[in-house]
Motif scaffolding. Structure first.
Motif, PDB file in Angstrom:
ATOM      1  N   PHE A   1      -8.045   8.909  -2.003  1.00  0.00           N
ATOM      2  CA  PHE A   1      -7.583   7.524  -2.049  1.00  0.00           C
ATOM      3  C   PHE A   1      -7.147   7.149  -3.458  1.00  0.00           C
ATOM      4  CE2 PHE A   1      -8.537   2.980  -2.749  1.00  0.00           C
ATOM      5  CZ  PHE A   1      -7.652   2.430  -1.835  1.00  0.00           C
ATOM      6  N   MET A   2      -5.908   6.764  -3.606  1.00  0.00           N
ATOM      7  CA  MET A   2      -5.319   6.254  -4.845  1.00  0.00           C
ATOM      8  C   MET A   2      -5.680   7.106  -6.063  1.00  0.00           C
ATOM      9  SD  MET A   2      -3.307   3.863  -3.996  1.00  0.00           S
ATOM     10  CE  MET A   2      -2.916   2.973  -5.489  1.00  0.00           C
ATOM     11  N   SER A   3      -5.638   8.414  -5.886  1.00  0.00           N
ATOM     12  CA  SER A   3      -5.972   9.324  -6.983  1.00  0.00           C
ATOM     13  C   SER A   3      -5.004   9.185  -8.154  1.00  0.00           C
ATOM     14  CB  SER A   3      -5.976  10.769  -6.488  1.00  0.00           C
ATOM     15  OG  SER A   3      -4.741  11.099  -5.866  1.00  0.00           O
TER      16      SER A   3
ATOM     17  N   GLY B   1     -13.730  -0.730  -0.907  1.00  0.00           N
ATOM     18  CA  GLY B   1     -13.405  -1.913  -1.691  1.00  0.00           C
ATOM     19  C   GLY B   1     -12.036  -2.461  -1.355  1.00  0.00           C
ATOM     20  N   PHE B   2     -11.085  -1.559  -1.114  1.00  0.00           N
ATOM     21  CA  PHE B   2      -9.737  -1.992  -0.765  1.00  0.00           C
ATOM     22  C   PHE B   2      -9.732  -2.706   0.586  1.00  0.00           C
ATOM     23  CE2 PHE B   2      -5.554  -1.249   1.172  1.00  0.00           C
ATOM     24  CZ  PHE B   2      -4.752  -1.842   0.207  1.00  0.00           C
TER      25      PHE B   2
ATOM     26  N   ASP C   1      -5.976  -6.226   6.207  1.00  0.00           N
ATOM     27  CA  ASP C   1      -4.836  -6.000   7.092  1.00  0.00           C
ATOM     28  C   ASP C   1      -3.885  -4.912   6.596  1.00  0.00           C
ATOM     29  OD1 ASP C   1      -5.705  -8.031   8.806  1.00  0.00           O
ATOM     30  OD2 ASP C   1      -4.692  -9.566   7.610  1.00  0.00           O
ATOM     31  N   ALA C   2      -4.160  -4.349   5.433  1.00  0.00           N
ATOM     32  CA  ALA C   2      -3.267  -3.334   4.847  1.00  0.00           C
ATOM     33  C   ALA C   2      -3.692  -1.946   5.305  1.00  0.00           C
ATOM     34  CB  ALA C   2      -3.290  -3.420   3.326  1.00  0.00           C
ATOM     35  N   GLU C   3      -2.732  -1.178   5.785  1.00  0.00           N
ATOM     36  CA  GLU C   3      -3.023   0.174   6.255  1.00  0.00           C
ATOM     37  C   GLU C   3      -3.055   1.155   5.090  1.00  0.00           C
ATOM     38  OE1 GLU C   3      -1.127   3.553   9.294  1.00  0.00           O
ATOM     39  OE2 GLU C   3      -0.008   1.736   8.792  1.00  0.00           O
ATOM     40  N   VAL C   4      -4.059   2.019   5.081  1.00  0.00           N
ATOM     41  CA  VAL C   4      -4.129   3.110   4.112  1.00  0.00           C
ATOM     42  C   VAL C   4      -3.599   4.367   4.801  1.00  0.00           C
ATOM     43  CG1 VAL C   4      -5.688   4.596   2.786  1.00  0.00           C
ATOM     44  CG2 VAL C   4      -6.036   2.118   2.813  1.00  0.00           C
ATOM     45  N   ARG C   5      -2.636   5.026   4.150  1.00  0.00           N
ATOM     46  CA  ARG C   5      -1.949   6.153   4.773  1.00  0.00           C
ATOM     47  C   ARG C   5      -1.431   7.086   3.687  1.00  0.00           C
ATOM     48  NH1 ARG C   5       2.729   3.391   7.906  1.00  0.00           N
ATOM     49  NH2 ARG C   5       3.544   5.512   8.053  1.00  0.00           N
TER      50      ARG C   5
ATOM     51  N   THR D   1      -0.926  10.720  -2.303  1.00  0.00           N
ATOM     52  CA  THR D   1      -2.250  10.113  -2.248  1.00  0.00           C
ATOM     53  C   THR D   1      -2.375   9.295  -0.985  1.00  0.00           C
ATOM     54  OG1 THR D   1      -3.815   8.832  -3.600  1.00  0.00           O
ATOM     55  CG2 THR D   1      -1.571   8.017  -3.472  1.00  0.00           C
ATOM     56  N   LEU D   2      -3.583   8.881  -0.665  1.00  0.00           N
ATOM     57  CA  LEU D   2      -3.790   7.880   0.374  1.00  0.00           C
ATOM     58  C   LEU D   2      -3.741   6.507  -0.273  1.00  0.00           C
ATOM     59  CD1 LEU D   2      -6.777   9.363   2.427  1.00  0.00           C
ATOM     60  CD2 LEU D   2      -4.353   9.377   3.054  1.00  0.00           C
ATOM     61  N   GLY D   3      -3.013   5.607   0.344  1.00  0.00           N
ATOM     62  CA  GLY D   3      -2.923   4.267  -0.208  1.00  0.00           C
ATOM     63  C   GLY D   3      -1.990   3.413   0.617  1.00  0.00           C
ATOM     64  N   PRO D   4      -1.794   2.170   0.214  1.00  0.00           N
ATOM     65  CA  PRO D   4      -0.855   1.289   0.908  1.00  0.00           C
ATOM     66  C   PRO D   4       0.579   1.606   0.498  1.00  0.00           C
ATOM     67  CG  PRO D   4      -1.817   0.131  -0.949  1.00  0.00           C
ATOM     68  CD  PRO D   4      -2.482   1.478  -0.907  1.00  0.00           C
ATOM     69  N   VAL D   5       1.517   1.396   1.414  1.00  0.00           N
ATOM     70  CA  VAL D   5       2.923   1.706   1.103  1.00  0.00           C
ATOM     71  C   VAL D   5       3.430   0.852  -0.053  1.00  0.00           C
ATOM     72  CG1 VAL D   5       3.430   2.505   3.435  1.00  0.00           C
ATOM     73  CG2 VAL D   5       3.788   0.079   2.851  1.00  0.00           C
ATOM     74  N   GLU D   6       2.811  -0.300  -0.276  1.00  0.00           N
ATOM     75  CA  GLU D   6       3.270  -1.178  -1.362  1.00  0.00           C
ATOM     76  C   GLU D   6       3.256  -0.468  -2.713  1.00  0.00           C
ATOM     77  OE1 GLU D   6       2.226  -4.043   1.873  1.00  0.00           O
ATOM     78  OE2 GLU D   6       1.399  -2.148   1.114  1.00  0.00           O
ATOM     79  N   TRP D   7       2.330   0.477  -2.913  1.00  0.00           N
ATOM     80  CA  TRP D   7       2.282   1.189  -4.188  1.00  0.00           C
ATOM     81  C   TRP D   7       3.597   1.915  -4.468  1.00  0.00           C
ATOM     82  CZ3 TRP D   7       0.111   1.222  -8.664  1.00  0.00           C
ATOM     83  CH2 TRP D   7       0.219   2.340  -9.504  1.00  0.00           C
TER      84      TRP D   7
END
Length: 316
Positions: free
Chosen positions: A150-152, A195-196, A202-206, A233-239
């Protein structure tokens, strides 16, 4: 006081990387008569002419990534993600089919070998269209079966901020205090999936690209190719959509909706835009390895100082 690499030392590093790439390519059975440096910044990229093979060697890295075992681990993931996407039919820069898809070590460098593609030098970058194309990448990446953390991509921030404490010539105390305060707000949200989820339920982690895919697409005569999968990484597409601007965001949303995906969360995008800029500030710790990038980072810091702390996280 940090010791900055001199122009002579930078040139020597580039030459050593060029030699290492050529020697490694020949050892793998490639014809290499005119190795040519295509790019030299955070990585040295070498075309092993006349073979249709490009070698990439990371040279400017956070301290915790300079270990060759760590580099090789990250590079295996990069090769796996790019190779998997290619097998799904997505237009990507692929690992070279002429050598094993494995990192190779030579003379202190860890390197990967990629298929050479001819850039369309006449094409002007269209970052709005690239942002729309990122939706298709996300749609395909959703099914990537490999293991991602996650968000490495943010692991560098605390490490580099610690190092900057001993680099007053690169960042003044007020800026460093702001950066540390910002990370104290962000880390509880972006430091773990739990924490996220509490902050953005409502934000998907992918699986995501991890390094701004709209700015990492290569124009060719046959169309755009997705490239540079060094930070999946795993994270929201917004990144992946920070800093594309309102037109890019709108283009992504339209393309995402057509694929049955959700549109961007504006509050989350604001938080991650601040996080992206904090990542840029953290890159100051690598300036001694590449002094010419200092001017660009100083310009980016002016923008960072004018952003709400942590994108307004915790306000209201």
């Amino acid at each position: 006081m940090s010791e900055f690499m001199s122009p002579e030392q930078l040139a020597d590093r580039t030459e050593r990387a060029l030699t290492a790439a050529a020697e490694a390519g020949r050892d793998l059975g490639l014809e290499v008569t005119e190795p040519t440096v295509l790019y030299d910044s955070f990585s040295v990229v070498v075309h092993l002419k006349p073979s249709p093979v490009v070698v990439r060697m990371p040279t400017v890295l956070p301290t915790f990534l300079t270990d060759l075992d760590t580099q090789s681990q990250r590079q295996r993931l990069e090769l796996d993600v790019a190779g998997w996407l290619a097998r799904q039919g997505l237009p990507v820069v692929t690992p070279s089919p002429l050598v094993p898809a494995e990192p190779v070590r030579r003379n202190g460098f860890s390197m990967t070998f990629w298929q050479f593609v001819e850039h369309d030098q006449s094409a002007e970058p269209d970052y709005v269209a690239n942002a729309a194309a990122a939706a298709k990448l996300h749609h395909n990446l959703r099914d990537y079966p490999g293991q991602l953390s996650f968000m490495s991509v943010l692991d560098m921030i605390p490490s580099c901020l610690d190092e900057l404490g001993a680099m007053p010539e690169l960042i003044d105390a007020a800026d460093l205090d702001r950066a540390r305060a910002e990370w104290e707000l962000l880390e509880p949200v972006l430091g773990s999936p739990e924490g996220f989820a509490r902050a953005f339920p409502d934000a998907e982690v992918r699986p995501i690209h991890g390094d701004s895919p709209p700015f990492n697409m290569i124009p060719t005569a046959d169309g755009l190719l997705y490239s540079d999968f060094e930070d999946p990484t795993l994270g929201p597409v917004e990144w992946d959509l920070t800093l594309v601007g309102p037109d890019g965001e709108a283009a992504y949303n339209e393309a995402a909706q057509a694929l049955g995906m959700r549109t961007l969360d504006e509050r989350l995008l604001a938080v991650l835009t601040s996080t992206r800029m904090l990542q840029v500030v953290a890159c100051l710790a690598m300036v001694p390895q590449m002094p010419p990038m200092l001017d660009g980072l100083k310009e980016a810091m002016e923008h960072w100082r004018n952003l709400p702390l942590a994108g307004g996280l915790g306000e209201g």
